[in-house]
Design a protein around this motif. Structure first.
Motif, short mmCIF file in Angstrom:
data_model
loop_
_atom_site.label_atom_id
_atom_site.label_comp_id
_atom_site.label_asym_id
_atom_site.label_seq_id
_atom_site.Cartn_x
_atom_site.Cartn_y
_atom_site.Cartn_z
N ALA A 36 24.59 -23.91 -46.29
CA ALA A 36 23.99 -24.31 -45.01
C ALA A 36 24.94 -25.21 -44.24
O ALA A 36 25.78 -25.90 -44.83
CB ALA A 36 22.68 -25.06 -45.25
N GLY A 37 24.77 -25.19 -42.94
CA GLY A 37 25.55 -26.09 -42.09
C GLY A 37 25.42 -25.69 -40.64
O GLY A 37 24.70 -24.76 -40.29
N GLU A 38 26.15 -26.41 -39.83
CA GLU A 38 26.20 -26.10 -38.41
C GLU A 38 27.32 -25.10 -38.17
O GLU A 38 28.43 -25.28 -38.70
CB GLU A 38 26.47 -27.37 -37.60
CG GLU A 38 25.37 -28.39 -37.69
CD GLU A 38 25.68 -29.64 -36.88
OE1 GLU A 38 26.75 -29.71 -36.24
OE2 GLU A 38 24.83 -30.56 -36.91
N PRO A 39 27.07 -24.07 -37.39
CA PRO A 39 28.15 -23.12 -37.10
C PRO A 39 29.31 -23.82 -36.38
O PRO A 39 29.10 -24.65 -35.49
CB PRO A 39 27.48 -22.10 -36.17
CG PRO A 39 26.02 -22.20 -36.49
CD PRO A 39 25.79 -23.64 -36.82
N ASP A 40 30.51 -23.51 -36.82
CA ASP A 40 31.71 -24.03 -36.19
C ASP A 40 31.76 -23.55 -34.74
O ASP A 40 31.57 -22.35 -34.49
CB ASP A 40 32.94 -23.55 -36.96
CG ASP A 40 34.23 -24.06 -36.38
OD1 ASP A 40 34.68 -23.51 -35.36
OD2 ASP A 40 34.79 -25.00 -36.96
#
Length: 137
Positions: free
Chosen positions: A52-56
């Motif tokens: 999971a994470g924020e899209p670059d």
């Protein structure tokens, strides 16, 4: 930015034996049944790894799935495919290779290897009906 979850699936085959050397042979046979076969038994494992994470903003990726594929190949598949979990896999040495313990061990192989995102879950299917999921808790 939104949090996005991406999952990569890989498959491999491995053998193992469930046997607790601290317990008697009778206890092991009664507890583990066919999984205690002294000549081992195997599974066609399916592993799903979620990051999971924020899209670059430049790529749109949480993690490049090609990179995740290479990490899974190096850290898990290359070590486990067509191997005996009890004898051949370095990160399983001294670990009773239940699906639960195997999922936790895989997590530890991956958690510090990701270049971006954060490891959210490791889902390990031993059969199409049986799976364990570990979320680093």
């Amino acid at each position: 930015m939104p949090t996005v979850y991406v999952t990569r699936k890989v498959r491999f085959n491995a053998a193992h034996r469930l046997h607790n050397p601290a317990r008697s042979d009778a206890w092991n046979r009664e507890t583990f049944g066919k999984c205690n076969n002294p000549n081992w038994h195997g599974h066609n494992y399916t592993l799903e790894v979620t990051v999971a994470g924020e899209p670059d903003p430049e790529t749109g990726y949480v993690i490049d799935l090609g990179v995740l594929k290479r990490i899974l190949e190096e850290k898990v598949v290359a070590k486990c495919d067509h191997a005996n979990l009890n004898l051949d896999v370095d990160f399983m040495q001294g670990v009773l290779p239940s699906t639960e313990n195997f999922a936790v061990a895989i997590w530890h192989q991956l958690v510090d290897a990701l270049p971006s995102g954060r490891l959210v879950s490791v889902r390990l299917y031993e059969t199409e009906h049986n799976m364990a999921e570990y979320r680093g808790e």
